[in-house]
Design a protein around this motif. Structure first.
Motif, PDB file in Angstrom:
ATOM      1  N   GLN A  14       0.829  -1.201   0.000  1.00  0.00           N
ATOM      2  CA  GLN A  14       0.000   0.000   0.000  1.00  0.00           C
ATOM      3  C   GLN A  14       0.862   1.249   0.000  1.00  0.00           C
ATOM      4  O   GLN A  14       0.591   2.222  -0.696  1.00  0.00           O
ATOM      5  CB  GLN A  14      -0.918   0.019   1.210  1.00  0.00           C
ATOM      6  N   GLN A  15       1.923   1.213   0.771  1.00  0.00           N
ATOM      7  CA  GLN A  15       2.776   2.388   0.896  1.00  0.00           C
ATOM      8  C   GLN A  15       3.518   2.699  -0.395  1.00  0.00           C
ATOM      9  O   GLN A  15       3.625   3.862  -0.791  1.00  0.00           O
ATOM     10  CB  GLN A  15       3.783   2.157   2.027  1.00  0.00           C
ATOM     11  N   ARG A  16       4.033   1.667  -1.067  1.00  0.00           N
ATOM     12  CA  ARG A  16       4.932   1.884  -2.196  1.00  0.00           C
ATOM     13  C   ARG A  16       4.294   1.646  -3.553  1.00  0.00           C
ATOM     14  O   ARG A  16       4.928   1.869  -4.582  1.00  0.00           O
ATOM     15  CB  ARG A  16       6.168   0.992  -2.045  1.00  0.00           C
ATOM     16  N   GLN A  17       3.075   1.158  -3.591  1.00  0.00           N
ATOM     17  CA  GLN A  17       2.356   0.844  -4.821  1.00  0.00           C
ATOM     18  C   GLN A  17       2.940  -0.371  -5.539  1.00  0.00           C
ATOM     19  O   GLN A  17       2.203  -1.238  -5.991  1.00  0.00           O
ATOM     20  CB  GLN A  17       2.320   2.044  -5.774  1.00  0.00           C
ATOM     21  N   GLN A  18       4.261  -0.441  -5.635  1.00  0.00           N
ATOM     22  CA  GLN A  18       4.890  -1.605  -6.261  1.00  0.00           C
ATOM     23  C   GLN A  18       6.164  -1.946  -5.508  1.00  0.00           C
ATOM     24  O   GLN A  18       6.929  -1.056  -5.130  1.00  0.00           O
ATOM     25  CB  GLN A  18       5.217  -1.328  -7.731  1.00  0.00           C
ATOM     26  N   ARG A  60       2.201  -5.650  -7.288  1.00  0.00           N
ATOM     27  CA  ARG A  60       1.307  -4.519  -7.061  1.00  0.00           C
ATOM     28  C   ARG A  60      -0.016  -4.984  -6.469  1.00  0.00           C
ATOM     29  O   ARG A  60      -0.398  -6.141  -6.615  1.00  0.00           O
ATOM     30  CB  ARG A  60       1.008  -3.786  -8.376  1.00  0.00           C
ATOM     31  N   LEU A  61      -0.724  -4.036  -5.840  1.00  0.00           N
ATOM     32  CA  LEU A  61      -2.114  -4.252  -5.435  1.00  0.00           C
ATOM     33  C   LEU A  61      -3.016  -3.757  -6.558  1.00  0.00           C
ATOM     34  O   LEU A  61      -2.809  -2.664  -7.086  1.00  0.00           O
ATOM     35  CB  LEU A  61      -2.435  -3.482  -4.152  1.00  0.00           C
ATOM     36  N   LEU A  62      -4.011  -4.540  -6.923  1.00  0.00           N
ATOM     37  CA  LEU A  62      -4.925  -4.177  -7.999  1.00  0.00           C
ATOM     38  C   LEU A  62      -5.586  -2.839  -7.693  1.00  0.00           C
ATOM     39  O   LEU A  62      -6.156  -2.635  -6.615  1.00  0.00           O
ATOM     40  CB  LEU A  62      -5.988  -5.266  -8.175  1.00  0.00           C
ATOM     41  N   GLY A  63      -5.490  -1.914  -8.616  1.00  0.00           N
ATOM     42  CA  GLY A  63      -6.117  -0.614  -8.446  1.00  0.00           C
ATOM     43  C   GLY A  63      -5.429   0.276  -7.428  1.00  0.00           C
ATOM     44  O   GLY A  63      -5.960   1.323  -7.070  1.00  0.00           O
ATOM     45  N   GLY A  64      -4.266  -0.117  -6.965  1.00  0.00           N
ATOM     46  CA  GLY A  64      -3.556   0.694  -5.972  1.00  0.00           C
ATOM     47  C   GLY A  64      -3.964   0.389  -4.557  1.00  0.00           C
ATOM     48  O   GLY A  64      -3.140   0.269  -3.670  1.00  0.00           O
ATOM     49  N   ALA A  65      -5.275   0.194  -4.312  1.00  0.00           N
ATOM     50  CA  ALA A  65      -5.811  -0.137  -2.982  1.00  0.00           C
ATOM     51  C   ALA A  65      -5.183   0.712  -1.900  1.00  0.00           C
ATOM     52  O   ALA A  65      -4.823   0.241  -0.840  1.00  0.00           O
ATOM     53  CB  ALA A  65      -5.603  -1.625  -2.686  1.00  0.00           C
ATOM     54  N   ARG A  66      -5.067   2.031  -2.153  1.00  0.00           N
ATOM     55  CA  ARG A  66      -4.314   2.864  -1.225  1.00  0.00           C
ATOM     56  C   ARG A  66      -5.149   3.459  -0.110  1.00  0.00           C
ATOM     57  O   ARG A  66      -4.608   4.007   0.836  1.00  0.00           O
ATOM     58  CB  ARG A  66      -3.607   3.994  -1.967  1.00  0.00           C
TER      59      ARG A  66
END
Length: 315
Positions: A14-18, A60-66
């Motif tokens: 979540q913090q780094r996106q990838q 990565r998290l799908l859609g960013g999930a931030r």
């Protein structure tokens, strides 16, 4: 604890996106192979984690999930950071990683997550005889919730004599000591400690806790425990001891032994706390070869009686 690593990995995503497996391994202090296996396990379990191939690839998290970390709620975030607290059985590496990753939480969750990490202190020493570890007290979860949320509680309590009272308290922290759980609170008459297994009712209010300035749960508990120890062992005996016996005495007496300075003849000044003269003399009689009690005289007298009895029986 693999479950802790998996949640920590989600927070890192979540913090780094990838991230790459190497980056996860470095942050969580595990092998790259372990990090890759954890990332694959998240994907297999249905968490929206996917790999990106190529020179700039990673996970990565799908859609960013931030914003919600795939549905992480405020209560789940608090539970996560209980893992990072001193009461947890997680490894030091996992605890360190979770504390580092608190900044990855959504802002509304962050304060309570940090509060969860410092809401419990573990003191492994026992008071009195050793008792079997009891089941979790009935109201432990509710009281921890009050500590983390910082709200006052209407508390029902049965004291050691069986008297029932109700009062409004400001819960400050929870301590696991030996086989018991304790609640440290601020009340209208000052700081008070309650055994949680004696709590008969808990009602959380929406009134904020009034937290004393500079309050630290671990430091406060040390003061409470020291005061209890002093009251349960009011006698102080002064002695000088051969240096090689100090370690053995500490094994027997624990925190009731205070070590001072060396005397001109090379022995060590010590102070021993005990319940009374007779009981203390019995505890230390086996150290007569290395130990000389200088006071009080009653302890010396009891040691002389014990010595005479031993000489009569075994001479």
């Amino acid at each position: 604890m693999r479950a802790d690593r998996l949640v920590a990995t989600l927070l890192l995503l979540q913090q780094r996106q990838q991230v790459t497996a190497a980056e996860v391994a470095r942050e969580l202090e595990v092998s790259e192979r372990t990090a890759r296996r954890d990332l694959e396990a998240l994907s297999t379990a249905g968490v929206p984690v996917y790999s990106v191939q190529g020179r700039r690839g990673g996970w990565r998290l799908l859609g960013g999930a931030r914003t919600d970390l795939s549905g992480l709620t405020a209560s789940e975030a608090r539970a996560l950071f209980l893992v990072a607290g001193p009461a947890s059985t997680a490894t030091p590496a996992v605890k360190t990683a979770l504390r580092k990753l608190v900044r990855a939480l959504p802002e509304p969750f962050r304060a309570q997550a940090e509060a969860a990490a410092s809401s419990v202190v573990v003191d492994p020493r026992h008071w009195g005889s050793r008792l079997p570890v009891p089941r979790t007290p009935r109201f432990l979860d509710e009281l921890q919730e009050a500590v983390i949320c910082g709200v006052q509680v209407r508390l029902g309590y049965v004291d050691g004599k069986g008297a029932h009272t109700e009062r409004t308290i400001h819960p400050l922290g929870i301590v696991a000591k030996g086989s018991r759980w304790y609640l440290v609170s601020h009340t209208e008459v000052g700081r008070r400690t309650f055994r949680i297994d004696r709590v008969s009712s808990v009602q959380l209010t929406d009134v904020p806790v009034q937290r004393p300035d500079g309050f630290d749960l671990a430091e406060s508990w040390r003061e409470i425990a020291d005061e209890v120890d002093r009251k349960s062992t009011p006698l102080q005996a002064h002695a000088v001891c051969a240096p090689e016996a100090v370690g053995r005495l500490r094994m027997v007496l624990g925190g009731r032994l205070e070590v001072g300075d060396a005397t001109p003849d090379g022995r060590i000044e010590i102070v021993i706390r005990g319940y009374n003269e007779y009981a203390l003399a019995g505890e230390i009689a086996g150290f007569v070869e290395w130990l000389e009690i200088t006071g009080p005289q009653a302890v010396r007298d009891h040691l002389a009686v014990i010595g005479g009895a031993l000489a009569t029986r075994y001479s």
